[in-house]
Design an enzyme around this catalytic site. Sequence first.
Site, PDB file in Angstrom:
ATOM      1  N   TYR A  33      12.612  14.324   2.987  1.00  0.00           N
ATOM      2  CA  TYR A  33      12.819  15.759   3.630  1.00  0.00           C
ATOM      3  C   TYR A  33      14.329  15.960   2.811  1.00  0.00           C
ATOM      4  O   TYR A  33      14.583  17.014   2.295  1.00  0.00           O
ATOM      5  CB  TYR A  33      12.724  15.836   4.898  1.00  0.00           C
ATOM      6  CG  TYR A  33      13.587  16.628   5.734  1.00  0.00           C
ATOM      7  CD1 TYR A  33      13.223  17.922   5.565  1.00  0.00           C
ATOM      8  CD2 TYR A  33      14.805  16.704   6.383  1.00  0.00           C
ATOM      9  CE1 TYR A  33      13.921  19.196   6.038  1.00  0.00           C
ATOM     10  CE2 TYR A  33      15.451  17.601   6.755  1.00  0.00           C
ATOM     11  CZ  TYR A  33      14.980  18.992   6.759  1.00  0.00           C
ATOM     12  OH  TYR A  33      15.575  20.177   7.248  1.00  0.00           O
ATOM     13  N   THR A  47       3.950  26.772  10.639  1.00  0.00           N
ATOM     14  CA  THR A  47       4.436  26.104  11.852  1.00  0.00           C
ATOM     15  C   THR A  47       4.996  27.324  12.716  1.00  0.00           C
ATOM     16  O   THR A  47       5.513  27.085  13.862  1.00  0.00           O
ATOM     17  CB  THR A  47       5.419  24.963  11.434  1.00  0.00           C
ATOM     18  OG1 THR A  47       6.182  25.844  10.637  1.00  0.00           O
ATOM     19  CG2 THR A  47       4.741  24.091  10.860  1.00  0.00           C
TER      20      THR A  47
HETATM   21  N1  UFG Z   1      15.715  10.080  19.640  1.00  0.00           N
HETATM   22  C1  UFG Z   1      15.154   9.229  20.609  1.00  0.00           C
HETATM   23  N2  UFG Z   1      13.998   9.422  21.121  1.00  0.00           N
HETATM   24  C2  UFG Z   1      13.000  10.316  20.967  1.00  0.00           C
HETATM   25  C3  UFG Z   1      13.623  11.389  19.682  1.00  0.00           C
HETATM   26  C4  UFG Z   1      15.002  11.130  19.360  1.00  0.00           C
HETATM   27  O1  UFG Z   1      15.798   8.304  21.120  1.00  0.00           O
HETATM   28  O2  UFG Z   1      12.092  10.528  21.388  1.00  0.00           O
HETATM   29  C5  UFG Z   1      17.069   9.652  18.956  1.00  0.00           C
HETATM   30  C6  UFG Z   1      17.003   9.600  17.559  1.00  0.00           C
HETATM   31  O3  UFG Z   1      16.725   8.262  17.235  1.00  0.00           O
HETATM   32  C7  UFG Z   1      18.413   9.933  17.163  1.00  0.00           C
HETATM   33  C8  UFG Z   1      18.726  11.059  18.243  1.00  0.00           C
HETATM   34  O4  UFG Z   1      17.880  11.055  19.391  1.00  0.00           O
HETATM   35  O5  UFG Z   1      19.339   9.057  17.355  1.00  0.00           O
HETATM   36  C9  UFG Z   1      18.482  12.680  17.518  1.00  0.00           C
HETATM   37  O6  UFG Z   1      17.078  12.592  16.992  1.00  0.00           O
HETATM   38  P1  UFG Z   1      16.438  13.924  16.577  1.00  0.00           P
HETATM   39  O7  UFG Z   1      15.262  13.542  15.939  1.00  0.00           O
HETATM   40  O8  UFG Z   1      16.562  14.788  17.552  1.00  0.00           O
HETATM   41  O9  UFG Z   1      17.488  14.322  15.183  1.00  0.00           O
HETATM   42  P2  UFG Z   1      17.835  13.678  14.289  1.00  0.00           P
HETATM   43  O10 UFG Z   1      19.071  13.320  14.308  1.00  0.00           O
HETATM   44  O11 UFG Z   1      16.863  12.449  13.698  1.00  0.00           O
HETATM   45  O12 UFG Z   1      17.454  14.638  13.086  1.00  0.00           O
HETATM   46  C10 UFG Z   1      18.565  15.728  12.529  1.00  0.00           C
HETATM   47  C11 UFG Z   1      17.754  16.845  12.214  1.00  0.00           C
HETATM   48  C12 UFG Z   1      16.934  16.620  10.902  1.00  0.00           C
HETATM   49  C13 UFG Z   1      17.638  16.129   9.939  1.00  0.00           C
HETATM   50  C14 UFG Z   1      18.340  14.724  10.460  1.00  0.00           C
HETATM   51  C15 UFG Z   1      19.368  14.058   9.593  1.00  0.00           C
HETATM   52  O13 UFG Z   1      17.104  17.383  13.264  1.00  0.00           O
HETATM   53  O14 UFG Z   1      16.424  17.886  10.459  1.00  0.00           O
HETATM   54  O15 UFG Z   1      19.580  15.249  11.535  1.00  0.00           O
HETATM   55  O16 UFG Z   1      19.660  12.828   9.804  1.00  0.00           O
HETATM   56  F1  UFG Z   1      16.797  15.533   8.814  1.00  0.00           F
END
Ligand code: UFG
Length: 321
Positions: free
Chosen positions: A138, A35
């Site tokens: 994960y 990656t």
């Molecule tokens: N989101 C959207 N639309 C998108 C992408 C994300 O609304 O297209 C929202 C998600 O639902 C979330 C927020 O944006 O509420 C952040 O999402 P991300 O995917 O950017 O990040 P996460 O909070 O899901 O993930 C982070 C880390 C992961 C870890 C996780 C722990 O990037 O590695 O927190 O919950 F696993």
Amino acid sequence: MKLLVTGGAGYVGSVCAARLVEAGHEVVVLDDLSTGHADAVPDGVRLIEADINDVIDEVLAEGYDGVLHFAAKSLVGESMEDPAKYWHGNVGTALKLLDAMLAHGTPRLVFSSTAACYGEPDEVPILETAPTRPTNTYGATKLAIDHAITGYAAAHGLAAVSLRYFNVAGAYGRFGERHATETHLIPIVLQVASGTRAKVAMYGDDYPTEDGTCVRDYIHVVDLADAHVKAIGAATAGEHRIYNLGNGFGFTVKQVIEACREVTGHEIPADVAPRRAGDPAVLVASSEKARTELGWKPERVDLAGIVRDAWEFTRSRSQGA
Ligand code: UFG
């Protein structure tokens, strides 16, 4: 110190490698480029392009003062569909690394852990003492590795630090986020601004937050990297320390999109979509422990500044720079 950075051709690993070099360390990157990107390895740093499982013994036999272990699978959705890829790829590989460190007397380890170890929190901000109940494979694999490290440190005198990241964002010049499968909010929103994606789907607007969208703690990748530089220096034989890394305050999805509109000057169409499975409403870190014990302080806490750095990176890539 002579340091091995596994996964140093990836997003966080490459920024850490660059900051470690700037801090005066000798850095070698080990990355299979599954990656990562060879051109993300900082200038002057040797890249060993190989699978850790195949070469770690031979590499550590050269003699290192420490390892910073970033190499891992990190897609939450994929981890639920293909758990074996995560249990073998993350936990199996980490155990191999720990055994090789032991065999060759490598004294220090900094491990890239995650807020996903905590799952749905009872309280925010989240302290390191909060219950660890990962809601996805994960997070479960990262937590399992943390447990293994605790045991190896206690039994064999390893000096170890795990850093549990909240939402890493931003870029450091030519080092930034470029995943083949992008799932993270800020890069997705910036893809819309740069014209490579039509619109953003906001996953849920009925959460118990100020505007109904999820709240996350966005930390600049350079601040995160600097915590690693401090952690490798602070690691103490026989101890496994765990620190949360975030800014200590959160922004909603809508606020992030608005900040991206302001920084980029693009309209950025956004629709409400169903909730994404496993998304907690609010994830905000308490980083008091890292501040007190590592003397670390995030310097780049302004959301617009984080977005601006990510946008500069996105634009330089789309212009083929
Ligand atoms: N989101 C959207 N639309 C998108 C992408 C994300 O609304 O297209 C929202 C998600 O639902 C979330 C927020 O944006 O509420 C952040 O999402 P991300 O995917 O950017 O990040 P996460 O909070 O899901 O993930 C982070 C880390 C992961 C870890 C996780 C722990 O990037 O590695 O927190 O919950 F696993």
